[in-house]
Structure formats: C-alpha cells, structure tokens
Scaffold this motif. Sequence first.
Motif, PDB file in Angstrom:
ATOM      1  N   GLU A 168      15.756  93.765  20.177  1.00 47.17           N
ATOM      2  CA  GLU A 168      17.000  94.083  20.863  1.00 47.17           C
ATOM      3  C   GLU A 168      17.678  95.169  20.042  1.00 47.17           C
ATOM      4  OE1 GLU A 168      20.950  91.777  22.549  1.00 47.17           O
ATOM      5  OE2 GLU A 168      19.832  90.886  20.910  1.00 47.17           O
ATOM      6  N   LEU A 169      18.136  96.214  20.701  1.00 47.83           N
ATOM      7  CA  LEU A 169      18.802  97.324  20.026  1.00 47.83           C
ATOM      8  C   LEU A 169      20.095  97.609  20.766  1.00 47.83           C
ATOM      9  CD1 LEU A 169      18.800  99.658  17.966  1.00 47.83           C
ATOM     10  CD2 LEU A 169      17.502 100.987  19.625  1.00 47.83           C
ATOM     11  N   TYR A 170      21.198  97.619  20.008  1.00 44.15           N
ATOM     12  CA  TYR A 170      22.488  97.901  20.625  1.00 44.15           C
ATOM     13  C   TYR A 170      23.407  98.586  19.617  1.00 44.15           C
ATOM     14  CZ  TYR A 170      23.550  93.446  18.290  1.00 44.15           C
ATOM     15  OH  TYR A 170      23.683  92.440  17.373  1.00 44.15           O
ATOM     16  N   GLU A 171      24.506  99.141  20.144  1.00 42.03           N
ATOM     17  CA  GLU A 171      25.499  99.809  19.315  1.00 42.03           C
ATOM     18  C   GLU A 171      26.739  98.934  19.279  1.00 42.03           C
ATOM     19  OE1 GLU A 171      26.111 103.900  20.372  1.00 42.03           O
ATOM     20  OE2 GLU A 171      28.021 103.975  19.310  1.00 42.03           O
ATOM     21  N   GLU A 172      27.268  98.711  18.061  1.00 38.24           N
ATOM     22  CA  GLU A 172      28.421  97.822  17.894  1.00 38.24           C
ATOM     23  C   GLU A 172      29.214  98.248  16.668  1.00 38.24           C
ATOM     24  OE1 GLU A 172      28.301  93.214  18.036  1.00 38.24           O
ATOM     25  OE2 GLU A 172      27.711  93.790  15.997  1.00 38.24           O
ATOM     26  N   ASP A 173      30.504  98.375  16.815  1.00 44.28           N
ATOM     27  CA  ASP A 173      31.401  98.677  15.699  1.00 44.28           C
ATOM     28  C   ASP A 173      30.940  99.849  14.829  1.00 44.28           C
ATOM     29  OD1 ASP A 173      33.053  96.554  16.475  1.00 44.28           O
ATOM     30  OD2 ASP A 173      31.922  95.131  15.259  1.00 44.28           O
ATOM     31  N   GLY A 174      30.534 100.938  15.467  1.00 46.98           N
ATOM     32  CA  GLY A 174      30.164 102.140  14.729  1.00 46.98           C
ATOM     33  C   GLY A 174      28.801 102.099  14.056  1.00 46.98           C
ATOM     34  N   GLU A 175      27.938 101.210  14.505  1.00 45.49           N
ATOM     35  CA  GLU A 175      26.582 101.154  13.949  1.00 45.49           C
ATOM     36  C   GLU A 175      25.593 100.691  15.009  1.00 45.49           C
ATOM     37  OE1 GLU A 175      26.578  98.444  10.640  1.00 45.49           O
ATOM     38  OE2 GLU A 175      26.923  96.714  11.890  1.00 45.49           O
ATOM     39  N   PHE A 176      24.340 101.076  14.805  1.00 44.73           N
ATOM     40  CA  PHE A 176      23.266 100.541  15.624  1.00 44.73           C
ATOM     41  C   PHE A 176      22.812  99.248  14.970  1.00 44.73           C
ATOM     42  CE2 PHE A 176      22.751 105.162  16.413  1.00 44.73           C
ATOM     43  CZ  PHE A 176      22.923 105.152  17.789  1.00 44.73           C
ATOM     44  N   VAL A 177      22.495  98.259  15.790  1.00 46.90           N
ATOM     45  CA  VAL A 177      21.972  96.995  15.291  1.00 46.90           C
ATOM     46  C   VAL A 177      20.629  96.762  15.981  1.00 46.90           C
ATOM     47  CG1 VAL A 177      22.343  94.518  15.056  1.00 46.90           C
ATOM     48  CG2 VAL A 177      24.294  96.075  14.968  1.00 46.90           C
ATOM     49  N   LEU A 178      19.596  96.608  15.169  1.00 46.91           N
ATOM     50  CA  LEU A 178      18.252  96.353  15.674  1.00 46.91           C
ATOM     51  C   LEU A 178      17.845  94.961  15.218  1.00 46.91           C
ATOM     52  CD1 LEU A 178      15.519  97.249  16.930  1.00 46.91           C
ATOM     53  CD2 LEU A 178      14.916  98.111  14.653  1.00 46.91           C
ATOM     54  N   SER A 179      17.468  94.120  16.158  1.00 42.27           N
ATOM     55  CA  SER A 179      17.023  92.770  15.861  1.00 42.27           C
ATOM     56  C   SER A 179      15.596  92.629  16.393  1.00 42.27           C
ATOM     57  CB  SER A 179      17.962  91.771  16.547  1.00 42.27           C
ATOM     58  OG  SER A 179      17.561  90.463  16.295  1.00 42.27           O
ATOM     59  N   VAL A 180      14.644  92.316  15.499  1.00 45.56           N
ATOM     60  CA  VAL A 180      13.233  92.243  15.877  1.00 45.56           C
ATOM     61  C   VAL A 180      12.700  90.841  15.595  1.00 45.56           C
ATOM     62  CG1 VAL A 180      10.940  93.236  15.559  1.00 45.56           C
ATOM     63  CG2 VAL A 180      12.958  94.667  15.203  1.00 45.56           C
ATOM     64  N   ASP A 181      12.135  90.201  16.612  1.00 46.23           N
ATOM     65  CA  ASP A 181      11.502  88.896  16.426  1.00 46.23           C
ATOM     66  C   ASP A 181      10.131  89.096  15.788  1.00 46.23           C
ATOM     67  OD1 ASP A 181      13.618  87.553  17.626  1.00 46.23           O
ATOM     68  OD2 ASP A 181      12.743  87.681  19.622  1.00 46.23           O
ATOM     69  N   MET A 182       9.968  88.564  14.566  1.00 47.11           N
ATOM     70  CA  MET A 182       8.717  88.724  13.828  1.00 47.11           C
ATOM     71  C   MET A 182       8.315  87.402  13.166  1.00 47.11           C
ATOM     72  SD  MET A 182       9.400  92.427  12.045  1.00 47.11           S
ATOM     73  CE  MET A 182       7.711  92.626  11.512  1.00 47.11           C
ATOM     74  N   PRO A 183       8.211  86.327  13.934  1.00 45.02           N
ATOM     75  CA  PRO A 183       7.871  85.040  13.317  1.00 45.02           C
ATOM     76  C   PRO A 183       6.479  85.067  12.689  1.00 45.02           C
ATOM     77  CG  PRO A 183       7.696  84.889  15.695  1.00 45.02           C
ATOM     78  CD  PRO A 183       8.296  86.237  15.387  1.00 45.02           C
ATOM     79  N   GLY A 184       6.344  84.363  11.568  1.00 48.63           N
ATOM     80  CA  GLY A 184       5.049  84.255  10.911  1.00 48.63           C
ATOM     81  C   GLY A 184       4.783  85.290   9.839  1.00 48.63           C
ATOM     82  N   PHE A 185       5.616  86.309   9.743  1.00 46.03           N
ATOM     83  CA  PHE A 185       5.443  87.322   8.706  1.00 46.03           C
ATOM     84  C   PHE A 185       6.269  86.951   7.483  1.00 46.03           C
ATOM     85  CE2 PHE A 185       4.386  89.752  12.528  1.00 46.03           C
ATOM     86  CZ  PHE A 185       3.241  90.406  12.122  1.00 46.03           C
ATOM     87  N   GLU A 186       5.755  87.269   6.324  1.00 47.05           N
ATOM     88  CA  GLU A 186       6.508  87.094   5.085  1.00 47.05           C
ATOM     89  C   GLU A 186       7.379  88.325   4.878  1.00 47.05           C
ATOM     90  OE1 GLU A 186       6.453  84.379   3.162  1.00 47.05           O
ATOM     91  OE2 GLU A 186       5.031  83.454   4.550  1.00 47.05           O
TER      92      GLU A 186
END
Length: 124
Positions: free
Chosen positions: A31-49
């Motif tokens: 999920e990628l969105y813009e909020e409060d003067g910044e881009f926020v990228l959230s990536v689901d990566m279960p199982g990775f160290e």
Amino acid sequence: MALPTNATSTWNQGLDLPSRIFGEGGGTDYELYEEDGEFVLSVDMPGFEREAIDLAWNDGVLNVAAEHVDDERGRKRTYHRRFRFPRDVDEDGIAATYRNGVLKVRLPIAEESTPHGKTIPIEE
C-alpha cells in the motif's frame, strides 16, 4: 470447426496469469499513500528476516529486495519491487521499520517539491 463456448477453454486455460506474475493476491502486497508531507509505503513480507531485506534509494526509485532460504523444504523465496515517486523525496529523512511481517517505509517529500510528469486528459 466450433469455437470455444466458455472462457476456460481458451489458450490461457489454467495459467492463472495475475497470481503467477504478481504472486498471491494479484499484486496487492503493498500500500502506498501520501500523508502529512510524506509518502508511506507498507509492504506485506511475512516470513522474511529483517536482516534479509535490502532497501535502497537511487535517483527517485526505492528498491525493495529480499531472499529467504528454507533449508528444510529446499526452497528459496525472493521478493523484488521497485517504486518510483511522483515528487522529490528528502533522501536523508527516509526511515524504515519491519514488524510482524510488514515493512513500513516513510519517505518525506522534499520542501518546495512539485509533482513530476504531466496531466493526461481523458476523452469521452
């Protein structure tokens, strides 16, 4: 010669192209969105160290790569995506966390940054 009467009898029968190309979920692992003067990228990566995730910024592109080797099953799992941003980012302010299988990257938008590209009109 009769033409196929249902969609499953076409040339791509059983290929399941979206999930094979983009992984389970058809490419919605981020999920990628813009909020409060910044881009926020959230990536689901279960199982990775956390140590196996490589995050790099280069000329307006964020590169996310990871590798996980499951010796027990003899499998190797990789992840790689590149994200280009429509505005300049303050490189020194980029911060990332990885908790509960979710990578979260915050990319502050550079002051006085203007959107890149141009608007394309959509005709009726």
